[in-house]
Design an enzyme around this catalytic site. Structure first.
Site, PDB file in Angstrom:
ATOM      1  N   ASP A 172      -7.357  -2.310  14.492  1.00 30.49           N
ATOM      2  CA  ASP A 172      -8.752  -2.677  14.183  1.00 30.49           C
ATOM      3  C   ASP A 172      -8.825  -3.949  13.331  1.00 30.49           C
ATOM      4  O   ASP A 172      -9.880  -4.272  12.784  1.00 30.49           O
ATOM      5  CB  ASP A 172      -9.479  -1.514  13.490  1.00 30.49           C
ATOM      6  CG  ASP A 172      -8.854  -1.123  12.150  1.00 30.49           C
ATOM      7  OD1 ASP A 172      -7.894  -1.800  11.710  1.00 30.49           O
ATOM      8  OD2 ASP A 172      -9.324  -0.149  11.536  1.00 30.49           O
ATOM      9  N   GLU A 174      -9.646  -1.671   5.472  1.00 28.71           N
ATOM     10  CA  GLU A 174     -10.302  -1.301   6.726  1.00 28.71           C
ATOM     11  C   GLU A 174     -11.537  -2.173   6.961  1.00 28.71           C
ATOM     12  O   GLU A 174     -12.035  -2.812   6.022  1.00 28.71           O
ATOM     13  CB  GLU A 174     -10.711   0.166   6.650  1.00 28.71           C
ATOM     14  CG  GLU A 174      -9.541   1.131   6.511  1.00 28.71           C
ATOM     15  CD  GLU A 174      -8.740   1.291   7.799  1.00 28.71           C
ATOM     16  OE1 GLU A 174      -8.749   0.374   8.653  1.00 28.71           O
ATOM     17  OE2 GLU A 174      -8.087   2.342   7.948  1.00 28.71           O
ATOM     18  N   HIS A 182      -7.121  -4.646  10.505  1.00 29.49           N
ATOM     19  CA  HIS A 182      -6.958  -4.536   9.049  1.00 29.49           C
ATOM     20  C   HIS A 182      -5.618  -5.073   8.579  1.00 29.49           C
ATOM     21  O   HIS A 182      -4.635  -5.063   9.325  1.00 29.49           O
ATOM     22  CB  HIS A 182      -7.182  -3.099   8.558  1.00 29.49           C
ATOM     23  CG  HIS A 182      -6.095  -2.123   8.890  1.00 29.49           C
ATOM     24  ND1 HIS A 182      -6.312  -0.995   9.643  1.00 29.49           N
ATOM     25  CD2 HIS A 182      -4.787  -2.087   8.555  1.00 29.49           C
ATOM     26  CE1 HIS A 182      -5.196  -0.303   9.749  1.00 29.49           C
ATOM     27  NE2 HIS A 182      -4.241  -0.958   9.108  1.00 29.49           N
ATOM     28  N   ASP A 191       0.825  -1.212   0.000  1.00 32.88           N
ATOM     29  CA  ASP A 191       0.000   0.000   0.000  1.00 32.88           C
ATOM     30  C   ASP A 191       0.856   1.257   0.000  1.00 32.88           C
ATOM     31  O   ASP A 191       2.079   1.205   0.180  1.00 32.88           O
ATOM     32  CB  ASP A 191      -0.956  -0.016   1.196  1.00 32.88           C
ATOM     33  CG  ASP A 191      -0.283  -0.414   2.503  1.00 32.88           C
ATOM     34  OD1 ASP A 191       0.960  -0.446   2.550  1.00 32.88           O
ATOM     35  OD2 ASP A 191      -0.991  -0.684   3.484  1.00 32.88           O
TER      36      ASP A 191
HETATM   37  C1  GLP Z   1      -0.731   0.586   8.495  1.00 33.68           C
HETATM   38  C2  GLP Z   1      -0.291  -0.276   7.318  1.00 33.68           C
HETATM   39  C3  GLP Z   1      -0.429  -1.752   7.645  1.00 33.68           C
HETATM   40  C4  GLP Z   1       0.238  -2.051   8.969  1.00 33.68           C
HETATM   41  C5  GLP Z   1      -0.418  -1.242  10.054  1.00 33.68           C
HETATM   42  C6  GLP Z   1       0.155  -1.514  11.436  1.00 33.68           C
HETATM   43  O1  GLP Z   1      -2.091   0.683   8.588  1.00 33.68           O
HETATM   44  N1  GLP Z   1      -1.033   0.006   6.146  1.00 33.68           N
HETATM   45  O2  GLP Z   1       0.159  -2.515   6.596  1.00 33.68           O
HETATM   46  O3  GLP Z   1       0.134  -3.421   9.235  1.00 33.68           O
HETATM   47  O4  GLP Z   1      -0.221   0.133   9.738  1.00 33.68           O
HETATM   48  O5  GLP Z   1       1.309  -0.754  11.640  1.00 33.68           O
HETATM   49  P1  GLP Z   1       2.316  -0.992  12.833  1.00 33.68           P
HETATM   50  O6  GLP Z   1       3.144  -2.157  12.439  1.00 33.68           O
HETATM   51  O7  GLP Z   1       3.133   0.278  12.877  1.00 33.68           O
HETATM   52  O8  GLP Z   1       1.521  -1.221  14.041  1.00 33.68           O
END
Ligand code: GLP
Length: 258
Positions: free
Chosen positions: A136, A143, A138, A67
């Site tokens: 959440d 989402e 995702h 993404d």
């Molecule tokens: C963002 C990214 C996800 C990632 C999530 C959690 O939303 N798009 O791919 O898994 O953050 O991030 P973190 O690893 O910093 O908790």
């Protein structure tokens, strides 16, 4: 789903790095799906170390990122392009032309999304997709309520995600509202999935992912439909799993399994 419970975030990263290295040693021209966020940072550090100290070779590897924020240029310090180059690509020997990351600045998102999907297919599909998880539940930026059959497209970020990610920006208003993301359907087509999570703020999402119903409200729960999905968590992220003893029992008995 295979659940591996590790002692802490560092063990989680080292275990994941061994999985990635094994894939690359078996298939030097593997196609990797990559994730951003704080969770995979330790994995990328270990892959860089393996490249520098042990010669882990990325010269034939192709990568597709999950993404990108819409509106952030490649040079923006919070863009996922910037993150990937700083934390992985500039430290390993992957050819630039083998790196694919969704564009946050294209003038035709629909055409770009189609091209991205097609490029994955032309490269032979993703062998191993690395995933983090949002609080959440995702995956990528899919989402809650995203279709479990969704493909690469633009998504509007949930308030929770914007709040979670605000820590990386100077002010919450600077967090982009839209993102371009692989769909859940795109992710499920990878031959192997490897989801990582650490920390107590991921415990509820991990329990729902592994032990809850398959639901678009927790898009990570779609991993239950995949035939080769592994989840590596630390003790904190595992703390709400009802079957924790069973997963640890499986791990302990694994060496003698027929
Ligand atoms: C963002 C990214 C996800 C990632 C999530 C959690 O939303 N798009 O791919 O898994 O953050 O991030 P973190 O690893 O910093 O908790």
């Amino acid at each position: 789903m295979e659940v591996i419970v590790t002692q802490n975030a560092q063990d989680m990263s080292l275990t994941a790095a061994r999985v990635v290295a094994k894939v690359l040693n078996t298939k030097p021209n593997a196609v990797l799906g990559l994730a951003t966020g704080s969770t995979p940072l330790g994995l990328y550090q270990e892959l860089v170390r393996m490249h520098q100290d042990e010669g882990l070779d990325f010269s034939q590897v192709t990568t597709f990122n999950l993404d990108e924020y819409v509106g952030l240029t490649r040079k923006h310090p919070q863009s996922y392009h910037y993150f990937m180059y700083e934390n992985l690509f500039k430290h390993i020997n992957i050819p630039k032309q083998n790196i694919f990351i969704p564009s946050g600045t294209t003038d035709n998102y629909e055409a770009f999304c189609q091209w991205y999907e097609q490029r994955i297919v032309e490269c032979g599909g993703i062998d191993l997709q690395i995933l983090g998880i949002g609080s959440d539940g995702h995956i990528a930026f899919n989402e809650p309520s995203s279709s479990l059959g969704s493909r690469t497209r633009i998504k509007t970020l949930a308030k929770q995600t914007i709040d979670d990610n605000a820590r990386f920006f100077d002010a919450p208003e600077q967090v982009p509202i839209y993102a371009i993301t692989m769909g859940v359907g795109t992710i499920l087509e990878a031959r192997r999935l490897l989801l990582l999570a650490n920390g107590v703020n991921k415990a509820a999402a991990i329990a729902a992912t592994i032990e809850g119903p398959v639901t678009s409200m927790i898009t990570a729960s779609a991993l239950q439909l995949h035939r080769n999905a592994m989840v590596i968590v630390d003790r904190d992220a595992a703390s709400q799993l009802k079957m924790l003893d069973y997963y640890e029992w499986i791990q302990a008995k694994m060496p003698d399994a027929p």
